[in-house]
Design a protein around this motif. Structure first.
Motif, PDB file in Angstrom:
ATOM      1  N   SER A 189       0.793  -1.220   0.106  1.00 14.02           N
ATOM      2  CA  SER A 189      -0.044   0.094   0.045  1.00 14.02           C
ATOM      3  C   SER A 189       0.864   1.090  -0.008  1.00 14.02           C
ATOM      4  O   SER A 189       1.918   1.549   0.934  1.00 14.02           O
TER       5      SER A 189
ATOM      6  N   GLU B 100      -1.939  -1.333  -3.825  1.00 12.06           N
ATOM      7  CA  GLU B 100      -2.921  -0.335  -3.707  1.00 12.06           C
ATOM      8  C   GLU B 100      -2.131   0.892  -3.668  1.00 12.06           C
ATOM      9  O   GLU B 100      -1.133   1.241  -2.887  1.00 12.06           O
TER      10      GLU B 100
ATOM     11  N   ASN C  32      -2.757   4.876  -3.545  1.00  9.57           N
ATOM     12  CA  ASN C  32      -3.731   6.304  -3.054  1.00  9.57           C
ATOM     13  C   ASN C  32      -2.910   7.440  -3.682  1.00  9.57           C
ATOM     14  O   ASN C  32      -1.633   7.746  -2.951  1.00  9.57           O
TER      15      ASN C  32
ATOM     16  N   HIS D  31      -4.664  -1.741  -7.670  1.00 11.66           N
ATOM     17  CA  HIS D  31      -5.927  -0.864  -7.338  1.00 11.66           C
ATOM     18  C   HIS D  31      -5.565   0.589  -7.017  1.00 11.66           C
ATOM     19  O   HIS D  31      -4.492   0.819  -6.315  1.00 11.66           O
TER      20      HIS D  31
ATOM     21  N   ASN E  80      -6.504   4.642  -6.573  1.00 15.39           N
ATOM     22  CA  ASN E  80      -7.497   5.753  -6.171  1.00 15.39           C
ATOM     23  C   ASN E  80      -6.701   7.055  -6.298  1.00 15.39           C
ATOM     24  O   ASN E  80      -5.753   7.366  -5.756  1.00 15.39           O
TER      25      ASN E  80
END
Length: 197
Positions: free
Chosen positions: A139, A158, A160, A178, A180
Motif C-alpha cells: 500500500s 494499492e 492512493n 488498485h 485511487n
C-alpha cells in the motif's frame, strides 16, 4: 623551446591531477551519525538532497561538513528531522529498516537508492519539493501539493494518489492493481463554480 613546452605540459598535468584528487576526496568525505536508530518517518525541510535505501539496521550519513554548517538533524520518537537552509544542498543518505513515511518541504529532493520494499509507505510533498521513488509496496499513499513533483517507478497493490496539479506526478513506470486518485485543486474549482453560480 621544447623544454619550456614540456615544462608547461608537465605542470598542467600535475595541477589537474591535484585538483581531481582533491575533488574526489571531498565527495568521499562524510559524517556518520551513530546515535540515530528506530527511524520510521523522515521530515525534510529546506535545501536538502535526501537519498533513502532499505537496510537491516538504521544509519545516517551526511556528505557535507555537517558540523560546520547551519544544518539540523534530529531523531525523536522515530521521526528523523533534517533541515538546512544554506544555498548549497545538504546531502544525506538514510538507510532504514522500518521506514514508513517521508514528508518533504521547501526545495528538498528525495531519491531512493535502489528499490524500497515496504508493506505501507506514505509520501507527502509540499512547496517545491521533488521525489524520485522506486517502490515495491503493498500500500502506497502519495500526496503532492503546491508545486511539488513526484516521479514514481515500481509497483504497489494499492496506490492512493492525492495531487493538486495533474502534470506534477509522473507514474508511467508505476503499476498498481488498485488505483485511487484525488485531484485536490479540481474539487476546489468545482466548489468555486458552485459558489459563483
Amino acid at each position: 623551446m621544447k623544454t619550456k613546452i614540456l615544462s608547461v605540459i608537465t605542470m598542467l598535468v600535475i595541477v589537474l591531477g591535484l585538483t581531481t584528487s582533491t575533488f574526489a576526496a571531498n565527495i568521499d568525505a562524510y559524517t556518520v551519525l551513530n546515535d540515530i536508530s528506530a527511524i520510521n518517518k523522515i521530515e525534510v525541510h529546506g535545501n536538502v538532497e535526501l537519498y533513502v535505501s532499505d537496510a537491516s539496521s538504521d544509519q545516517v550519513k551526511v556528505y557535507n561538513k555537517y558540523y560546520s554548517e547551519s544544518a539540523l538533524i534530529q531523531n525523536k520518537n522515530g521521526v528523523l528531522r533534517i533541515t538546512s537552509y544554506k544555498n548549497e544542498k545538504l546531502v544525506v543518505w538514510v538507510s532504514a529498516n522500518d521506514l514508513r513515511s517521508i514528508s518533504a518541504y521547501d526545495n528538498a529532493e528525495v531519491k531512493t537508492f535502489g528499490k524500497i520494499s515496504k508493506i505501507e509507505f506514505n509520501v507527502d510533498l509540499h512547496d517545491n519539493a521533488e521525489a524520485r521513488l522506486n517502490l515495491d509496496a503493498y500500500s502506497a499513499s502519495v500526496t503532492v501539493k503546491d508545486n511539488a513533483k513526484a516521479d514514481l517507478k515500481g509497483s504497489a497493490t494499492e496506490l492512493n494518489l492525492n495531487r493538486d496539479i495533474e502534470s506534477n506526478v509522473k507514474s508511467n513506470n508505476f503499476t498498481a492493481a488498485h488505483y485511487n486518485e484525488n485531484k485536490v485543486s479540481f474539487a476546489a474549482e468545482i466548489n468555486n463554480e458552485l459558489i459563483n453560480m
